[in-house]
Design a protein around this motif. Structure first.
Motif, mmCIF file in Angstrom:
data_model
loop_
_atom_site.group_PDB
_atom_site.id
_atom_site.type_symbol
_atom_site.label_atom_id
_atom_site.label_comp_id
_atom_site.label_asym_id
_atom_site.label_seq_id
_atom_site.Cartn_x
_atom_site.Cartn_y
_atom_site.Cartn_z
ATOM 1 N N GLU A 74 -8.716 -0.613 0.854
ATOM 2 C CA GLU A 74 -7.273 -0.626 0.550
ATOM 3 C C GLU A 74 -7.033 -1.318 -0.796
ATOM 4 O OE1 GLU A 74 -5.299 -0.752 5.002
ATOM 5 O OE2 GLU A 74 -6.045 -2.642 4.188
ATOM 6 N N ASN A 75 -7.739 -2.403 -1.028
ATOM 7 C CA ASN A 75 -7.589 -3.088 -2.315
ATOM 8 C C ASN A 75 -8.060 -2.190 -3.466
ATOM 9 O OD1 ASN A 75 -6.466 -5.541 -1.419
ATOM 10 N ND2 ASN A 75 -8.462 -6.299 -0.776
ATOM 11 N N LEU A 114 0.831 -1.213 0.000
ATOM 12 C CA LEU A 114 0.000 0.000 0.000
ATOM 13 C C LEU A 114 0.863 1.260 0.000
ATOM 14 C CD1 LEU A 114 -2.598 -1.280 2.621
ATOM 15 C CD2 LEU A 114 -2.817 -1.279 0.123
ATOM 16 N N LEU A 139 -6.210 -7.522 3.500
ATOM 17 C CA LEU A 139 -6.377 -6.068 3.401
ATOM 18 C C LEU A 139 -7.865 -5.725 3.434
ATOM 19 C CD1 LEU A 139 -3.787 -5.330 0.535
ATOM 20 C CD2 LEU A 139 -3.395 -5.523 2.996
#
Ligand SMILES: C[S@@+](CC[C@H](N)C(=O)[O-])C[C@H]1O[C@@H](n2cnc3c(N)ncnc32)[C@H](O)[C@@H]1O
Length: 300
Positions: A185-186, A155, A181
């Protein structure tokens, strides 16, 4: 060849300096789980489709009670690694001048050693994993000019993106990462990759929603009395996931990569699972799914 548990006992029984305490916890510790399962395949002389002596050596050198944490080894992660090996070799066949492999969350994967003979000369391989994980890896596998290690979260894109040549084809892989995650975030990572690396491909696996929910529940997913899997907050059922990825990045191409069940052991996986996976209501609940995603040539 020694069996996996015999190899581990060797390590327990000795105080020699080869016996390494990799000191992992939380999500990084899960690399020992996948190694445990992978080595059970690599050390089975009947499974000639998966040869990985380096993984066996690393496994044997780590001072860790694998069975106590993860229970009896099974072959899922060996099958997954075999599948991802095919994806990388296909990429190299299509790009014999050599593109770049960016391997997210590589842990103690020894994939680049398994694939060495197929690798185009001079091609680049970049491993991105968390600092404790890279420290564990570097007990056994050192980086060099063609095999870079980045000790950072995927990230933290500023830490690794500048290392990826933009004038060559790029193949990203992420085995056993995105479930750990958050969905948001993905999403942000996909959008950044789509912007920075148009037309690149990523292979990854994801979990069904029910499976992710199980790890988040009060009881969690206890592999053994001594080990609870870390929370895996991201999950999406097979029929929902492609639309979700396309809502993050319009016009990305997404396809499921079928599990190589023909290599699996046992009646259930070889004969029953392929039938279950054709029944719509059940196939959407498939616990783990492998995807290939190709980012569009531009975001317009
Ligand atoms: C289940 S292990 C998989 C390791 C390896 N891919 C394999 O299949 O053996 C999960 C890996 O995800 C890595 N990981 C977790 N969160 C990460 C993040 N934000 N950025 C990079 N790696 C991460 C961990 O350090 C660990 O190596």
């Amino acid at each position: 060849m020694t069996s996996a548990s015999a190899a581990y006992n060797q390590c327990l029984a000795t105080t020699n300096s080869q016996c390494v305490d990799v000191g992992l916890s939380a999500v990084p510790e899960t690399m020992l789980w996948t190694l445990h399962n992978r080595v059970s395949v690599a050390s089975n002389p009947d499974k000639t489709w998966f040869v990985d002596d380096k993984a066996i050596d690393i496994y044997s050198a780590i001072d860790y009670d694998y069975e106590r944490s993860f229970g009896k080894a099974e072959e899922s992660h060996g099958l997954r690694s075999w599948l991802f090996d095919q994806g990388i070799m296909d990429f190299w066949r299509a790009n014999p001048e050599g593109g770049t492999i960016v391997n997210f969350a590589e842990g103690l994967e020894t994939q680049r050693f398994r694939l060495q003979e197929s690798r185009p000369a001079g091609s680049l391989w970049i491993t991105v994993d968390l600092p404790p994980s890279i420290r564990a890896r570097e007990n056994f596998i050192l980086p060099d000019d063609e095999n870079l290690h980045v000790a950072a979260s995927v990230l933290d894109t500023r830490e690794w993106m500048h290392l990826v040549p933009k004038d060559k084809p790029i193949f990203f892989t992420a085995q056993g990462l995105f479930m750990y995650l958050e969905e948001e975030e993905n999403r942000v990572l996909f959008q950044t990759m789509a912007k920075e690396f148009p037309s690149s491909t990523i292979w990854f696996d994801s979990l069904a929603k029910w499976f992710s929910d199980k790890t988040l529940g009060e009881v969690g997913w206890n592999l053994t009395a001594d080990y609870k899997a870390p929370p895996m907050p991201f999950g999406a059922n097979k029929n929902v996931a492609p639309g979700m990825f396309q809502s993050w990045v319009p016009n990305l191409e997404v396809e499921e990569v079928p599990w190589p069940l023909h290599l699996a052991s046992g009646f259930f996986l070889q004969y029953v699972a392929p039938i279950i996976l054709k029944i719509p209501i059940l196939k959407n609940l498939q616990p783990g799914i492998v995807w290939t995603v190709k980012f569009p040539p531009s975001l317009n």
